[in-house]
Design an enzyme around this catalytic site. Structure first.
Site, PDB file in Angstrom:
ATOM      1  CB  ALA A  65      44.892  51.374  44.318  1.00 53.18           C
TER       2      ALA A  65
ATOM      3  CB  ALA B  16      50.026  48.610  38.036  1.00 52.70           C
TER       4      ALA B  16
ATOM      5  CG  HIS C 143      67.564  62.196  71.401  1.00 55.41           C
ATOM      6  ND1 HIS C 143      66.213  62.240  71.107  1.00 55.41           N
ATOM      7  CD2 HIS C 143      67.945  63.478  71.668  1.00 55.41           C
ATOM      8  CE1 HIS C 143      65.788  63.490  71.201  1.00 55.41           C
ATOM      9  NE2 HIS C 143      66.819  64.269  71.540  1.00 55.41           N
TER      10      HIS C 143
HETATM   11  P1  NAD Z   1      49.564  44.328  43.272  1.00 57.91           P
HETATM   12  O1  NAD Z   1      49.079  42.954  43.500  1.00 57.91           O
HETATM   13  O2  NAD Z   1      50.390  44.990  44.302  1.00 57.91           O
HETATM   14  O3  NAD Z   1      48.326  45.285  42.998  1.00 57.91           O
HETATM   15  C1  NAD Z   1      47.428  45.066  41.960  1.00 57.91           C
HETATM   16  C2  NAD Z   1      46.151  45.820  42.279  1.00 57.91           C
HETATM   17  O4  NAD Z   1      45.341  45.803  41.136  1.00 57.91           O
HETATM   18  C3  NAD Z   1      45.359  45.168  43.408  1.00 57.91           C
HETATM   19  O5  NAD Z   1      44.975  46.159  44.328  1.00 57.91           O
HETATM   20  C4  NAD Z   1      44.165  44.560  42.691  1.00 57.91           C
HETATM   21  O6  NAD Z   1      43.016  44.530  43.477  1.00 57.91           O
HETATM   22  C5  NAD Z   1      44.006  45.513  41.514  1.00 57.91           C
HETATM   23  N1  NAD Z   1      43.334  44.943  40.363  1.00 57.91           N
HETATM   24  C6  NAD Z   1      43.438  43.689  39.861  1.00 57.91           C
HETATM   25  N2  NAD Z   1      42.682  43.572  38.736  1.00 57.91           N
HETATM   26  C7  NAD Z   1      42.101  44.781  38.532  1.00 57.91           C
HETATM   27  C8  NAD Z   1      41.232  45.303  37.542  1.00 57.91           C
HETATM   28  N3  NAD Z   1      40.817  44.551  36.523  1.00 57.91           N
HETATM   29  N4  NAD Z   1      40.827  46.598  37.643  1.00 57.91           N
HETATM   30  C9  NAD Z   1      41.270  47.362  38.669  1.00 57.91           C
HETATM   31  N5  NAD Z   1      42.089  46.921  39.645  1.00 57.91           N
HETATM   32  C10 NAD Z   1      42.508  45.654  39.566  1.00 57.91           C
HETATM   33  O7  NAD Z   1      50.311  44.273  41.858  1.00 57.91           O
HETATM   34  P2  NAD Z   1      51.242  45.307  41.114  1.00 57.91           P
HETATM   35  O8  NAD Z   1      51.098  46.671  41.675  1.00 57.91           O
HETATM   36  O9  NAD Z   1      51.037  45.079  39.671  1.00 57.91           O
HETATM   37  O10 NAD Z   1      52.674  44.787  41.510  1.00 57.91           O
HETATM   38  C11 NAD Z   1      53.005  43.434  41.247  1.00 57.91           C
HETATM   39  C12 NAD Z   1      53.926  42.909  42.282  1.00 57.91           C
HETATM   40  O11 NAD Z   1      55.251  43.408  42.066  1.00 57.91           O
HETATM   41  C13 NAD Z   1      53.600  43.341  43.702  1.00 57.91           C
HETATM   42  O12 NAD Z   1      52.597  42.557  44.280  1.00 57.91           O
HETATM   43  C14 NAD Z   1      54.920  43.107  44.383  1.00 57.91           C
HETATM   44  O13 NAD Z   1      55.046  41.739  44.666  1.00 57.91           O
HETATM   45  C15 NAD Z   1      55.910  43.509  43.307  1.00 57.91           C
HETATM   46  N6  NAD Z   1      56.320  44.906  43.523  1.00 57.91           N
HETATM   47  C16 NAD Z   1      56.922  45.215  44.709  1.00 57.91           C
HETATM   48  C17 NAD Z   1      57.309  46.519  44.958  1.00 57.91           C
HETATM   49  C18 NAD Z   1      57.946  46.841  46.262  1.00 57.91           C
HETATM   50  O14 NAD Z   1      58.372  45.922  46.951  1.00 57.91           O
HETATM   51  N7  NAD Z   1      58.050  48.109  46.649  1.00 57.91           N
HETATM   52  C19 NAD Z   1      57.069  47.508  44.021  1.00 57.91           C
HETATM   53  C20 NAD Z   1      56.429  47.170  42.842  1.00 57.91           C
HETATM   54  C21 NAD Z   1      56.076  45.854  42.610  1.00 57.91           C
END
Ligand code: NAD
Ligand code: FAD
Length: 474
Positions: free
Chosen positions: A188, A276, A451
């Protein structure tokens, strides 16, 4: 073509291509090596961000947000459109068109700025030589300076091996051709919530399995709680915190996921599963052993605060080094490195890098949150303002969320701003600018805001720091 350049950049994502353009603007003879290929096997510049990240995900988020408004909100405005249907292949085609337009745009910018574009895999050799291999041919180039901008790749977990048919990483998740009836997401985090939202808006029943017990730990607690309520209750995404996936089994059409949740074993069958769980630096085999490039314990290229690596005149930027994995952070570092190489003073302020999550409502923040202020023993004060009391937000039917400002109680300097609400991605820019100029909450409170605009909520949050918000009871 000579094989000697002032600067060779390895990687043409937002870190590398921006660094290359800035180097060229500064009169440096620059080459940029990149190995990305599109689905047709053609070179495609722009890295993760343009090809399979920021841009395609935002294209799908925009399409589905429009569909969601048409289906659920138009009626409130007195607009009837009948049954709303979405042609998913067309939506994907539009997304692909935007990607193609932008990636070709980078090729055009390289040409206009006289950046030499080299397609192939780059590898740093000793003495700032760079080997470029196309699979068929290998050439060696020399440079006075090298910038490593090799980016990141998705973290994989053995219990859910990505096949990009049923178990998808970000590449597969951006190319789903038919809305899954049931979609599972592991993680998440930012990608899980953004891509989960895309398919949720099109009617998929979305279950998100998150290992941690906390929802969005980097986000201000109060806002994270409100966001979780909106996503779960109003948008019906089933977010299970503290869920550990233990196994997956695919058949031709679906994937069965087994996980532990609240001390019990559960199983669910999904039409697609997005993994993810984070990204890791893409640093395997990027340098010969005798080149002397040091990596840290997380596999990131070791750099100092000026993005200098362990080798003189070799720099590294973006997702492959420490700090948030964000496109604008990568680009900012790329520009700073180019300017250092050209002998200019360069400045990288990591304290004011904004974050945005493009859900609905959006979440954006810069600086520290309340929990961090407490941990750091800072004497702080806060002011918040709900969008439910902002005229423009009501006119837009966007009542959810709030802006919270955190300021030092002694100096009034703004330490952090956190937004859950409409256009948070745009509103956060004011807070970033204010913090970049070391503004106080009083500075923002004394600034005239048009505004009716959503930015008035920022003005009110600043007033609220001093207990004098005008449109809410303090
Ligand atoms: P993330 O680090 O945002 O989230 C990964 C989530 O997966 C975390 O909450 C973590 O606790 C959980 N997790 C890890 N291992 C797990 C498991 N085995 N089972 C269940 N949950 C688990 O990583 P992401 O969503 O893959 O995105 C990667 C990176 O890409 C982001 O951290 C960000 O730097 C970048 N990104 C940025 C944007 C944006 O700026 N809007 C959008 C997408 C991605
Ligand atoms: P990358 O963009 O990963 O680029 C690296 C490039 O180098 C690639 O083209 C790669 O093929 C190439 N390369 C690597 N090694 C070599 C080599 N040895 N030789 C030649 N070429 C090589 N960030 C945001 O700020 N906002 C967002 O909205 C956002 N949304 C995202 C959505 C998704 C689904 C994903 C996955 C990421 C998102 N990100 C977002 C993160 C953003 O994409 C990255 O932070 C950004 O792309 C990092 O830029 P970079 O230049 O460091 O690396």
């Amino acid at each position: 073509m000579s094989n000697k350049f002032d600067v060779i950049v390895i990687g043409a994502g937002p870190g590398g291509y921006v660094a290359a353009i800035r180097c060229a603007q500064l009169g440096l003879n620059t080459a940029c090596v990149d190995d990305w290929q599109d689905a047709d096997g053609q070179p495609s510049l722009g890295g993760t961000c343009l090809n399979v990240g920021c841009i395609p995900s935002k294209a799908l988020l925009d399409s589905t947000e429009k569909a969601s408004h048409a289906a659920h909100d138009f009626a409130d405005h007195g607009i009837s459109v009948g049954n709303v249907s979405v042609d998913v292949p067309k939506m994907i085609e539009r997304k692909d068109g935007i990607v193609s337009n932008l990636t070709k745009g980078i090729a055009g910018l390289f040409k206009a700025n006289k950046v030499t574009s080299l397609h192939g895999r780059g590898r740093l050799l000793k003495n700032k030589q760079v080997e470029v291999s196309t699979g068929k041919e290998v050439a060696v180039y020399e440079a006075d300076h090298v910038i490593m901008a090799v980016g990141s790749v998705p973290v994989s977990i053995p219990v859910a091996k990505v096949d990009n048919e049923l178990i998808l990483d970000n590449v597969g998740a951006l190319n789903i051709k038919k809305t899954p009836k049931k979609l599972g997401v592991i993680g998440a985090g930012v990608i899980g919530l953004e891509l989960g939202s895309v398919w949720n808006r099109l009617g998929a029943e979305v279950t998100i399995l998150e290992a941690l017990d906390t929802f969005l730990p980097p986000v201000d607690k109060q806002l994270a709680r409100e966001a979780q309520r909106i996503f779960s209750k109003d948008q019906a995404m089933d977010i299970k915190l503290g869920a550990m996936v233990t196994a997956t089994r695919t058949n031709k059409k679906s994937v069965r996921v087994t996980y532990t949740y609240k001390d019990e074993e559960h199983s669910d069958t999904f039409d697609a599963l997005i993994v993810a769980v984070g990204r890791r630096p893409n640093t395997s085999d990027i340098a010969a052993d005798d080149a002397g490039l040091k990596l840290d314990e997380h596999g990131r290229i070791e750099v100092d605060e000026h993005c200098r690596t362990s080798i003189d005149s070799v720099y590294a930027v973006g997702d492959a080094v420490s700090g948030p994995m964000l496109a604008h952070k990568a680009s900012h570092e790329g520009v700073a490195v180019a300017e250092q190489i050209a002998g200019q003073a360069a400045h990288i302020n990591h304290a004011t890098v904004p974050w945005v999550i493009y859900t609905h409502p959006e979440i954006a923040w810069v600086g520290i949150n309340e929990e961090q202020a407490k941990q750091q023993g800072i004497n702080y004060k806060t002011g918040f303002f709900p969008f439910a009391a902002n005229g423009r937000a009501l006119a837009m039917n966007e009542k959810g969320g709030r802006i919270k400002m955190i300021a030092d109680a002694d100096t009034d300097r703004i330490l952090g701003v956190h937004i859950l609400g409409p256009n948070a991605s745009e509103l956060i820019a004011e807070a970033v600018l204010a913090m970049e100029y070391s503004a106080s909450s009083e500075d923002v409170a004394r600034t005239v805001h048009a505004h009716p605009t959503l930015s008035e909520a920022m003005h009110e949050a600043a007033l609220a720091v001093d207990g004098r918000a005008l449109h809410k009871v303090n």
